[in-house]
Scaffold this active site. Structure first.
Site: not given
Length: 397
Positions: A113, A184, A210, A356
């Site tokens: 990321f 991560d 998330k 996505r």
């Protein structure tokens, strides 16, 4: 066995919406509203500052850390919650570098990321010109793990495609070469089984908004292996990471274990929301979540490929190597996603051309997947995305 009908009933899911974007922001658990009301009115409102003791606010970061730790294979007392993911990345990389003082290279990949890369680059620039952030292709990571590397910093699940790194194998290779690891777990926690202890990981970080459904701006978490937690020096020497915050010493003395990785004051309202969200996870087993996730993603891929030949699978085809998301390349992916959202199917877009979709079995089922695939087929087959309003770029994509 996890009852996914029961977990789905725990969420506020707007009528007419198929939510396939839990990999960016989980939906609202129904219990959050009452928990926030209680925290605001009964605790903050009635207890005022005594809430730090009476309501246990000061213990929220480690209490929530242990609840998250269950989902990521962490030892008890090795995870603490607070601050943002970028802050936790900085903390982990800085502490990891100090454990390898004679090495100057942080190794990562171009599937990481970008924020992680930004934070590492900023840190290394402040340390001096001799430090280097080395970024390679994901498939080249293993061959670049050498005795020159100080820290290996990777995101386990690629945010764009869902491709997974082999945490155990890469950690073993790193340790064989004297390299400290930072993982991560932003797209792992709550999506796939993680075994930090079993993989002998050194550091890990992740977010809670998330798959953990903690809400927009929910705090991040950091893991430090117990064998290291009393050795690491927290580069961000915050007040609440002090051994005795209320002694008000002018000199910093790190707290014991994971407590030293605390920085600022806990965001109590955000942590109250996260606590309610974690109650849903008490109803689920990660092995069941993973098995259902694979069923849902495989179903979606089959339906889309059968009806939308213009979409090219960007995710790996092997579900064992894929997180709980599916991505497709499409030249007009942004416009197509906006058309989908207008029809009640919410996914997201990642530049330059990726549509996505996230699959979260706690509230997404087979019927949702089939409906979403049908709507997508209609939009692609009939070029319904080709409207001016769908091509206007929003600030958040």
């Amino acid at each position: 066995m996890t009852d996914f009908k029961a977990t789905k009933a725990m969420f506020e899911l707007p009528e007419g919406i198929l939510y396939l974007d839990g990999n960016s922001l989980g939906p609202l658990p129904k219990a959050v509203d009452a928990r926030l009301h209680q925290t605001a009115t009964q605790e903050w409102g009635q207890m005022l500052i005594t809430g730090w003791n009476k309501a246990g606010w000061m213990g929220l970061p480690t209490g929530l850390g242990d609840r998250i730790g269950r989902l990521i294979g962490a030892e008890e007392g090795s995870v603490v919650v607070g601050d943002t993911l970028s802050i936790k990345v900085y903390q982990a990389v800085a502490s990891a570098l100090e454990l390898n003082p004679n090495r100057k290279v942080v190794l990562s990949d171009n599937g990481n990321f970008p924020s992680d890369l930004y934070m590492a680059d900023g840190l290394l620039r402040s340390l001096g010109a001799e430090y280097e952030l080395r970024v390679v292709a994901p498939e080249e990571v293993a061959e670049n793990i050498t005795e020159e590397i100080a820290v290996l910093m990777l995101t386990e699940v690629d945010y764009r495609t869902g491709r997974m790194h082999d945490m155990k194998a890469l950690t073993e290779l790193a340790h064989a070469n004297g390299v400290v690891t930072v993982w991560d777990l932003a797209h792992s926690a709550g999506a796939i089984p993680v075994d930090l202890a079993g993989c002998n990981a050194d550091f890990a970080v992740g977010c809670t908004y998330k798959y953990l459904n903690g809400g927009p701006g929910a705090p991040a978490f950091i893991y430090v292996a117990p064998r290291l937690s009393d050795r690491v020096r927290p580069a961000l020497s915050g007040w609440l990471g002090h051994e005795a915050p209320f002694a008000f010493d002018l000199d910093y003395r790190p707290g014991s274990g994971i407590e030293r990785m605390r920085v600022g004051t806990p965001p109590v309202l955000q942590m109250a929301a996260l606590s309610a969200a974690m109650d849903v996870w008490d109803m689920a087993e990660m092995a069941d979540v993973r098995a259902k996730s694979i069923e849902l993603t495989e179903l979606f891929i089959a339906k889309v490929e059968a009806t939308c030949p213009g979409l090219i699978l960007a995710s790996t085809r092997d579900p064992a190597q894929r997180g709980s998301q599916v991505s497709f390349h499409f030249a007009e992916g942004y416009a197509a996603m906006q058309a989908l959202i207008a029809r009640g199917v919410i996914g997201d877009f990642r530049a330059p051309d990726i549509m996505r979709f996230g699959f979260t079995p706690l509230y997404v089922d087979e019927n949702d997947v089939e409906q979403a695939a049908e709507i997508l087929a209609d939009i692609i087959t009939n070029n319904l995305w080709d409207q001016p309003e769908y091509k206007i770029r929003q600030r958040v994509t």
